[in-house]
Design a protein around this motif. Structure first.
Motif, mmCIF file in Angstrom:
data_model
loop_
_atom_site.group_PDB
_atom_site.id
_atom_site.type_symbol
_atom_site.label_atom_id
_atom_site.label_comp_id
_atom_site.label_asym_id
_atom_site.label_seq_id
_atom_site.Cartn_x
_atom_site.Cartn_y
_atom_site.Cartn_z
ATOM 1 N N ASN A 165 0.823 -1.209 0.000
ATOM 2 C CA ASN A 165 0.000 0.000 0.000
ATOM 3 C C ASN A 165 0.860 1.265 0.000
ATOM 4 O O ASN A 165 0.549 2.228 -0.705
ATOM 5 N N LEU A 166 1.944 1.264 0.768
ATOM 6 C CA LEU A 166 2.843 2.417 0.770
ATOM 7 C C LEU A 166 3.479 2.621 -0.604
ATOM 8 O O LEU A 166 3.598 3.749 -1.087
ATOM 9 N N VAL A 167 3.884 1.535 -1.243
ATOM 10 C CA VAL A 167 4.507 1.623 -2.560
ATOM 11 C C VAL A 167 3.500 2.096 -3.608
ATOM 12 O O VAL A 167 3.818 2.937 -4.459
ATOM 13 N N ILE A 168 2.282 1.603 -3.550
ATOM 14 C CA ILE A 168 1.251 2.042 -4.495
ATOM 15 C C ILE A 168 0.946 3.524 -4.302
ATOM 16 O O ILE A 168 0.810 4.277 -5.271
ATOM 17 N N ASN A 169 0.839 3.967 -3.055
ATOM 18 C CA ASN A 169 0.612 5.391 -2.796
ATOM 19 C C ASN A 169 1.759 6.238 -3.336
ATOM 20 O O ASN A 169 1.532 7.304 -3.917
ATOM 21 N N ALA A 170 2.979 5.769 -3.154
ATOM 22 C CA ALA A 170 4.139 6.489 -3.677
ATOM 23 C C ALA A 170 4.084 6.533 -5.206
ATOM 24 O O ALA A 170 4.330 7.578 -5.811
ATOM 25 N N ARG B 270 11.784 8.562 -7.821
ATOM 26 C CA ARG B 270 12.612 7.616 -7.068
ATOM 27 C C ARG B 270 11.856 7.184 -5.818
ATOM 28 O O ARG B 270 11.332 8.013 -5.084
ATOM 29 N N LEU B 271 11.841 5.889 -5.582
ATOM 30 C CA LEU B 271 11.184 5.297 -4.424
ATOM 31 C C LEU B 271 12.220 4.491 -3.663
ATOM 32 O O LEU B 271 12.926 3.664 -4.241
ATOM 33 N N SER B 272 12.319 4.747 -2.376
ATOM 34 C CA SER B 272 13.305 4.067 -1.549
ATOM 35 C C SER B 272 12.601 3.333 -0.416
ATOM 36 O O SER B 272 11.777 3.915 0.284
ATOM 37 N N VAL B 273 12.923 2.051 -0.257
ATOM 38 C CA VAL B 273 12.411 1.233 0.840
ATOM 39 C C VAL B 273 13.623 0.767 1.637
ATOM 40 O O VAL B 273 14.542 0.170 1.088
ATOM 41 N N ARG B 274 13.603 1.068 2.933
ATOM 42 C CA ARG B 274 14.755 0.734 3.776
ATOM 43 C C ARG B 274 14.290 -0.060 4.986
ATOM 44 O O ARG B 274 13.297 0.285 5.623
ATOM 45 N N VAL B 275 15.023 -1.112 5.305
ATOM 46 C CA VAL B 275 14.798 -1.895 6.515
ATOM 47 C C VAL B 275 16.109 -1.881 7.281
ATOM 48 O O VAL B 275 17.169 -2.201 6.740
ATOM 49 N N GLU B 276 16.012 -1.479 8.546
ATOM 50 C CA GLU B 276 17.224 -1.425 9.357
ATOM 51 C C GLU B 276 16.928 -1.839 10.790
ATOM 52 O O GLU B 276 15.783 -1.773 11.241
ATOM 53 N N GLU B 277 17.965 -2.264 11.467
ATOM 54 C CA GLU B 277 17.846 -2.670 12.868
ATOM 55 C C GLU B 277 18.332 -1.523 13.743
ATOM 56 O O GLU B 277 19.332 -0.872 13.436
ATOM 57 N N LEU B 278 17.584 -1.265 14.824
ATOM 58 C CA LEU B 278 17.939 -0.198 15.757
ATOM 59 C C LEU B 278 18.116 -0.754 17.152
ATOM 60 O O LEU B 278 17.326 -1.582 17.592
ATOM 61 N N ASP B 279 19.125 -0.289 17.846
ATOM 62 C CA ASP B 279 19.266 -0.542 19.278
ATOM 63 C C ASP B 279 18.880 0.755 19.971
ATOM 64 O O ASP B 279 19.563 1.764 19.833
ATOM 65 N N ALA C 26 13.187 -3.171 14.597
ATOM 66 C CA ALA C 26 13.353 -3.054 13.152
ATOM 67 C C ALA C 26 12.584 -1.825 12.722
ATOM 68 O O ALA C 26 11.501 -1.544 13.230
ATOM 69 N N ARG C 27 13.153 -1.059 11.792
ATOM 70 C CA ARG C 27 12.473 0.124 11.273
ATOM 71 C C ARG C 27 12.329 -0.013 9.767
ATOM 72 O O ARG C 27 13.279 -0.304 9.061
ATOM 73 N N LEU C 28 11.107 0.181 9.297
ATOM 74 C CA LEU C 28 10.802 0.208 7.871
ATOM 75 C C LEU C 28 10.576 1.661 7.491
ATOM 76 O O LEU C 28 9.765 2.345 8.108
ATOM 77 N N SER C 29 11.306 2.148 6.497
ATOM 78 C CA SER C 29 11.151 3.517 6.004
ATOM 79 C C SER C 29 10.852 3.464 4.521
ATOM 80 O O SER C 29 11.520 2.748 3.778
ATOM 81 N N VAL C 30 9.854 4.216 4.102
ATOM 82 C CA VAL C 30 9.516 4.330 2.687
ATOM 83 C C VAL C 30 9.517 5.808 2.351
ATOM 84 O O VAL C 30 8.844 6.599 3.011
ATOM 85 N N SER C 31 10.280 6.203 1.341
ATOM 86 C CA SER C 31 10.311 7.606 0.929
ATOM 87 C C SER C 31 10.265 7.675 -0.593
ATOM 88 O O SER C 31 10.643 6.731 -1.280
#
Length: 123
Positions: A39-44, A53-62, A80-85
């Motif tokens: 849904n985030l990708v379709i909205n973008a 440009r569409l960026s999807v990022r998955v990262e681990e946070l302490d 875990a953090r998911l970021s979509v920009s």
């Protein structure tokens, strides 16, 4: 999901998927998680009719105790953090104010996001 996402957005949008050096393990319903990402990708995609440009990022946070108050409702630990920009048109203040209303949409009638459903059959 990368292959499916690339088909959804088309060739006019550059897709970048960023992950850490090691996999991030998350305990979540995979179907629901995939639906959120889709849904985030379709909205973008819809916000970039001429490409972008569409960026999807998955990262681990302490997250330590000090940061936990603002980032995780007071719970320190590993997350875990998911970021979509994207480079799309953005949202007005009026739209931002309604983001978390359960049935709010900016889509025209019949243009709602695609839903994903999964079913399984026993043998």
């Amino acid at each position: 999901m990368e292959t499916m996402l690339r088909r959804l957005i088309g060739p006019e949008i550059e897709l970048e998927i960023e992950t850490g050096a090691r996999p991030v393990i998350v305990m979540a319903d995979s179907g629901q998680f995939e639906q959120v990402v889709m849904n985030l990708v379709i909205n973008a995609r819809d916000a970039m009719p001429d490409g972008g440009r569409l960026s999807v990022r998955v990262e681990e946070l302490d997250v330590d105790e000090a940061a936990s108050v603002t980032l995780t409702e007071g719970n320190a630990g590993r997350y875990a953090r998911l970021s979509v920009s994207d480079t799309g048109t953005g949202m007005s203040e009026q739209t931002r104010a309604k983001l978390f209303e359960p049935f709010f949409t900016t889509k025209e009638q019949g243009k709602a996001p695609v839903s994903v459903s999964r079913s399984s059959t026993g043998s």
